[in-house]
Design a protein around this motif. Structure first.
Motif, PDB file in Angstrom:
ATOM      1  N   ILE A 111      19.503   7.214  -1.910  1.00  0.00           N
ATOM      2  CA  ILE A 111      18.208   6.544  -1.698  1.00  0.00           C
ATOM      3  C   ILE A 111      17.477   6.397  -3.024  1.00  0.00           C
ATOM      4  O   ILE A 111      16.958   5.330  -3.374  1.00  0.00           O
ATOM      5  CB  ILE A 111      17.343   7.329  -0.696  1.00  0.00           C
ATOM      6  CG1 ILE A 111      17.997   7.332   0.685  1.00  0.00           C
ATOM      7  CG2 ILE A 111      15.938   6.749  -0.619  1.00  0.00           C
ATOM      8  CD1 ILE A 111      17.324   8.263   1.671  1.00  0.00           C
ATOM      9  N   PHE A 112      17.436   7.491  -3.785  1.00  0.00           N
ATOM     10  CA  PHE A 112      16.751   7.494  -5.076  1.00  0.00           C
ATOM     11  C   PHE A 112      17.391   6.487  -6.034  1.00  0.00           C
ATOM     12  O   PHE A 112      16.695   5.753  -6.743  1.00  0.00           O
ATOM     13  CB  PHE A 112      16.788   8.903  -5.664  1.00  0.00           C
ATOM     14  CG  PHE A 112      16.140   9.021  -7.009  1.00  0.00           C
ATOM     15  CD1 PHE A 112      14.778   8.832  -7.159  1.00  0.00           C
ATOM     16  CD2 PHE A 112      16.895   9.318  -8.131  1.00  0.00           C
ATOM     17  CE1 PHE A 112      14.170   8.948  -8.406  1.00  0.00           C
ATOM     18  CE2 PHE A 112      16.300   9.438  -9.374  1.00  0.00           C
ATOM     19  CZ  PHE A 112      14.938   9.251  -9.515  1.00  0.00           C
ATOM     20  N   THR A 113      18.715   6.432  -6.031  1.00  0.00           N
ATOM     21  CA  THR A 113      19.419   5.502  -6.914  1.00  0.00           C
ATOM     22  C   THR A 113      19.127   4.053  -6.521  1.00  0.00           C
ATOM     23  O   THR A 113      18.921   3.192  -7.378  1.00  0.00           O
ATOM     24  CB  THR A 113      20.932   5.761  -6.865  1.00  0.00           C
ATOM     25  OG1 THR A 113      21.188   7.132  -7.189  1.00  0.00           O
ATOM     26  CG2 THR A 113      21.672   4.865  -7.848  1.00  0.00           C
ATOM     27  N   ARG A 114      19.109   3.770  -5.218  1.00  0.00           N
ATOM     28  CA  ARG A 114      18.803   2.405  -4.768  1.00  0.00           C
ATOM     29  C   ARG A 114      17.381   2.012  -5.165  1.00  0.00           C
ATOM     30  O   ARG A 114      17.129   0.865  -5.560  1.00  0.00           O
ATOM     31  CB  ARG A 114      18.970   2.307  -3.253  1.00  0.00           C
ATOM     32  CG  ARG A 114      20.426   2.390  -2.767  1.00  0.00           C
ATOM     33  CD  ARG A 114      20.532   1.908  -1.330  1.00  0.00           C
ATOM     34  NE  ARG A 114      21.830   2.182  -0.758  1.00  0.00           N
ATOM     35  CZ  ARG A 114      22.933   1.474  -1.005  1.00  0.00           C
ATOM     36  NH1 ARG A 114      22.867   0.448  -1.840  1.00  0.00           N
ATOM     37  NH2 ARG A 114      24.080   1.787  -0.413  1.00  0.00           N
ATOM     38  N   GLN A 115      16.452   2.946  -5.041  1.00  0.00           N
ATOM     39  CA  GLN A 115      15.073   2.631  -5.424  1.00  0.00           C
ATOM     40  C   GLN A 115      14.969   2.389  -6.926  1.00  0.00           C
ATOM     41  O   GLN A 115      14.232   1.504  -7.375  1.00  0.00           O
ATOM     42  CB  GLN A 115      14.151   3.769  -4.993  1.00  0.00           C
ATOM     43  CG  GLN A 115      13.984   3.866  -3.481  1.00  0.00           C
ATOM     44  CD  GLN A 115      13.076   4.999  -3.067  1.00  0.00           C
ATOM     45  OE1 GLN A 115      13.139   6.094  -3.622  1.00  0.00           O
ATOM     46  NE2 GLN A 115      12.238   4.750  -2.089  1.00  0.00           N
ATOM     47  N   GLY A 157       0.787  -1.227   0.000  1.00  0.00           N
ATOM     48  CA  GLY A 157       0.000   0.000   0.000  1.00  0.00           C
ATOM     49  C   GLY A 157       0.816   1.271   0.000  1.00  0.00           C
ATOM     50  O   GLY A 157       0.374   2.303  -0.534  1.00  0.00           O
ATOM     51  N   GLU A 158       2.011   1.249   0.586  1.00  0.00           N
ATOM     52  CA  GLU A 158       2.828   2.461   0.651  1.00  0.00           C
ATOM     53  C   GLU A 158       3.237   2.952  -0.730  1.00  0.00           C
ATOM     54  O   GLU A 158       3.592   4.126  -0.898  1.00  0.00           O
ATOM     55  CB  GLU A 158       4.077   2.210   1.504  1.00  0.00           C
ATOM     56  CG  GLU A 158       3.811   2.105   2.992  1.00  0.00           C
ATOM     57  CD  GLU A 158       3.193   3.382   3.548  1.00  0.00           C
ATOM     58  OE1 GLU A 158       3.751   4.468   3.310  1.00  0.00           O
ATOM     59  OE2 GLU A 158       2.150   3.290   4.193  1.00  0.00           O
ATOM     60  N   LEU A 159       3.171   2.093  -1.740  1.00  0.00           N
ATOM     61  CA  LEU A 159       3.602   2.495  -3.076  1.00  0.00           C
ATOM     62  C   LEU A 159       2.639   3.473  -3.728  1.00  0.00           C
ATOM     63  O   LEU A 159       3.009   4.155  -4.688  1.00  0.00           O
ATOM     64  CB  LEU A 159       3.761   1.252  -3.967  1.00  0.00           C
ATOM     65  CG  LEU A 159       4.766   0.205  -3.494  1.00  0.00           C
ATOM     66  CD1 LEU A 159       4.922  -0.882  -4.536  1.00  0.00           C
ATOM     67  CD2 LEU A 159       6.121   0.829  -3.173  1.00  0.00           C
ATOM     68  N   PHE A 160       1.415   3.551  -3.212  1.00  0.00           N
ATOM     69  CA  PHE A 160       0.446   4.459  -3.821  1.00  0.00           C
ATOM     70  C   PHE A 160       0.773   5.935  -3.571  1.00  0.00           C
ATOM     71  O   PHE A 160       0.186   6.809  -4.191  1.00  0.00           O
ATOM     72  CB  PHE A 160      -0.974   4.146  -3.322  1.00  0.00           C
ATOM     73  CG  PHE A 160      -1.538   2.890  -3.912  1.00  0.00           C
ATOM     74  CD1 PHE A 160      -2.164   2.900  -5.140  1.00  0.00           C
ATOM     75  CD2 PHE A 160      -1.413   1.677  -3.247  1.00  0.00           C
ATOM     76  CE1 PHE A 160      -2.663   1.738  -5.699  1.00  0.00           C
ATOM     77  CE2 PHE A 160      -1.905   0.510  -3.792  1.00  0.00           C
ATOM     78  CZ  PHE A 160      -2.541   0.536  -5.022  1.00  0.00           C
ATOM     79  N   ALA A 162      11.191  -0.928  -0.330  1.00  0.00           N
ATOM     80  CA  ALA A 162      10.849  -0.546   1.042  1.00  0.00           C
ATOM     81  C   ALA A 162      12.104  -0.349   1.884  1.00  0.00           C
ATOM     82  O   ALA A 162      12.217   0.625   2.639  1.00  0.00           O
ATOM     83  CB  ALA A 162       9.944  -1.611   1.664  1.00  0.00           C
ATOM     84  N   ASP A 163      13.060  -1.259   1.749  1.00  0.00           N
ATOM     85  CA  ASP A 163      14.295  -1.148   2.526  1.00  0.00           C
ATOM     86  C   ASP A 163      15.060   0.124   2.164  1.00  0.00           C
ATOM     87  O   ASP A 163      15.592   0.828   3.031  1.00  0.00           O
ATOM     88  CB  ASP A 163      15.182  -2.368   2.290  1.00  0.00           C
ATOM     89  CG  ASP A 163      14.593  -3.637   2.917  1.00  0.00           C
ATOM     90  OD1 ASP A 163      13.650  -3.511   3.723  1.00  0.00           O
ATOM     91  OD2 ASP A 163      15.074  -4.738   2.580  1.00  0.00           O
ATOM     92  N   ALA A 164      15.112   0.424   0.861  1.00  0.00           N
ATOM     93  CA  ALA A 164      15.859   1.606   0.407  1.00  0.00           C
ATOM     94  C   ALA A 164      15.204   2.899   0.869  1.00  0.00           C
ATOM     95  O   ALA A 164      15.891   3.900   1.095  1.00  0.00           O
ATOM     96  CB  ALA A 164      15.982   1.591  -1.114  1.00  0.00           C
ATOM     97  N   SER A 165      13.880   2.878   1.013  1.00  0.00           N
ATOM     98  CA  SER A 165      13.155   4.117   1.338  1.00  0.00           C
ATOM     99  C   SER A 165      13.529   4.671   2.710  1.00  0.00           C
ATOM    100  O   SER A 165      13.360   5.869   2.966  1.00  0.00           O
ATOM    101  CB  SER A 165      11.648   3.872   1.270  1.00  0.00           C
ATOM    102  OG  SER A 165      11.226   3.011   2.319  1.00  0.00           O
TER     103      SER A 165
END
Length: 549
Positions: free
Chosen positions: A247-251, A175-178, A228-231
């Motif tokens: 963080i952005f690169t890991r995601q 759900g967090e992806l929304f 989720a882990d990267a966020s």
């Protein structure tokens, strides 16, 4: 129809689950324009915990002794024909504020003992009001990769409240992806299925096909858990805080699709010019890896402010337009950017422009049906058969080309039809019939080449040139048509091919009157062979030249 939405999220309208609830309501409204909706935001209401005093049963039947907003909630629930509960999963149950509201429904039932058939427990209480005909929908998201196995507590609760099987559920994991703008391509697709569910709910119930789509994971488990882990921005080894760019690169790396591995590792270097940070993503057969030091020679380098790339990733600006405006530059293998959506799931981050889904969804079957690709062979086959066949034997060659034209509709079963496919079939039919009626080959074949060249050249001035309709299959499908670099490249190629076939009739006319006239089809295939090699080179060289600035 009266619909009451109980938004049980502490985040109110910022709730991820509430996005699903709104999509479901949108679908309901599309099926029934007379729907009246009311929404109760629990986080903004004064609903205190139940005291367990049972005054609502004995001293003031049906009336709670606590004077707060719960009286209004009960009033609206009695008004509603459909009550839609919207909430995130909190520790395998409902949020605390919403649980207070559920507890405070006690005035809606009578104190007397009743049997519930033994399905949900060993006792129950009859309702104080006539609730027959009222319906319940429960919509919830959770932070796990899947909803399966995580809603036992919620289902048990609503089984007791509504009766087992007497309510409709829509549970969604991840759900967090929304709330992640970078992933809205996939989340918007899912919201489309939720809207479809709302439409079907009004007309008799959610179909099995739509249920199948709703039960699909937004992303594979590993992708979601890596995201989720990267966020959190915390280094797993040291526990240190990571920068926004890292963080952005890991995601971004988490979205890599190993199944798209081209047979050799690719090293994508992200150089964020506004923050002075540089990282590499190694895209390999088994997955991706982010390098923060000991960097390797990059195959593709993107030099960009992180603000620009985040805006592109979120779909706020077009990657291709940003490149044309020199907001970022890239060196190395530009093909990675042109095929970005083939390598990375979910977001239209690359320079392909505003992304469009490459798959269609059938609610009836619940299957993702790949969009039909166009095929240049469908365009070329009738012409080639006529040019070669009619030159060898006018009668049988023309019959063969007519047969090829008649078989074209069968090819459209697997391939998407373009206006040029239809036009080619019509033109070849006209030339074939003309030869069968006595038109001289020395005129018919050169005129056929001329018509072919005019068709190609004319589309140079169209919004979408001819070659773009066929080469889009290798560059993110329909979304490539919104990429100005792709269009400009194909416009030049279309002109080159058009000019070739505009001059071909000249020597064709003279060769047909010689002893080698029957070989004109083979002779005229030599230059297109070299032009095809040029096309392959130009499709890589020209976009990369623009990307380098």
């Amino acid at each position: 129809m009266n619909v009451l939405v109980i938004n049980g999220s502490p985040k109110g309208e910022r709730s991820n689950t509430y996005q699903l609830a709104k999509a479901f309501l949108g679908g309901m409204s599309e099926s029934n324009g007379s729907i009246e909706t009311k929404t109760l935001a629990v986080s903004q209401m004064d609903i205190r915990p139940c005291l367990g005093c049972f005054s609502c049963w004995s001293k003031t039947p049906g009336q709670c002794c606590i004077k707060d907003d719960m009286a209004r909630v009960i009033e609206e629930m009695l008004w509603a024909d459909v009550t839609l509960w919207s909430f995130p999963l909190y520790f395998f149950s409902v949020p605390g504020q919403l649980k207070n509201l559920i507890d405070r429904q006690l005035p809606m039932v009578l104190p007397f003992m009743a049997e519930d058939g033994g399905e949900n427990g060993s006792g129950s209480h009859p309702t104080r009001y006539d609730m027959s005909g009222k319906k319940t929908v429960v919509i919830s998201t959770c932070g796990f990769y899947t909803a399966q196995g995580n809603y036992d507590g919620v289902c048990s609760l609503f089984d007791h409240i509504c009766g087992k099987g007497q309510y409709t559920t829509l549970f969604c994991g991840q759900g967090e992806l929304f709330r992640v703008a970078d992933l809205k391509r996939r989340t918007n697709e899912y919201l489309g299925y939720v809207r479809q569910a709302g439409r079907e709910y009004i007309t008799g119930g959610i179909s099995a096909g739509t249920r199948t789509a709703l039960n699909q994971l937004l992303f594979p488990r590993k992708v979601f858990e890596d995201l989720a882990d990267a966020s959190w921005g915390v280094d797993k080894k040291t526990g240190g805080q990571e920068s926004e760019a890292l963080i952005f690169t890991r995601q971004m790396a988490s979205l890599y699709k190993p199944e798209s591995w081209p047979g050799h590792d690719m090293i994508l270097e992200m150089s964020y010019t506004d923050v002075g940070e540089r990282y590499q993503i190694v895209l390999g057969k088994e997955g991706s890896q982010v390098l923060t030091d000991d960097l390797r020679p990059a195959t593709t380098t993107i030099e960009t402010p992180i603000t620009v790339w985040r805006a592109i990733s979120a779909g706020e600006i077009s990657g291709s337009e940003a490149l044309m405006k020199r907001q970022y530059r890239t060196t190395g293998d530009f093909d990675l950017l042109l095929k970005w959506d083939d390598y990375f799931a979910g977001a239209g981050t690359g320079s392909a422009g505003s992304p469009e889904a490459k798959e269609a969804y059938s609610p009836a079957s619940g299957l993702h049906i790949p969009s039909k690709p166009t095929s240049l062979n469908i365009l070329l086959i009738p012409w080639i058969v006529f040019w070669a066949g009619a030159s060898i034997h006018p009668f049988w060659g023309s019959l063969a080309s007519l047969a090829a034209c008649s078989l074209l509709p069968l090819m459209f079963y697997r391939n998407k039809k373009t206006v040029f496919d239809v036009l080619s079939g019509a033109l070849v039919t006209v030339f074939s019939v003309a030869v069968l009626l006595g038109a001289p080959i020395r005129l018919a074949v050169p005129l056929a080449y001329l018509a072919f060249g005019v068709m190609w050249t004319a589309t140079y001035f169209c919004k979408i040139p001819l070659t773009a309709h066929y080469s889009l299959n290798d560059y993110n499908g329909e979304s490539a048509l919104s990429n100005p670099i792709f269009i400009k490249t194909n416009r030049l190629l279309t002109l080159a091919w058009g000019v070739l076939y505009l001059v071909t009739p000249v020597w064709t006319y003279f060769i047909l009157d010689t002893s080698i006239g029957g070989w004109i089809g083979a002779i005229n295939s030599v230059l297109p062979l070299f032009m095809g090699m040029f096309t392959v080179w130009f499709q890589k060289w020209y976009p990369a030249r623009i990307a380098r600035g």
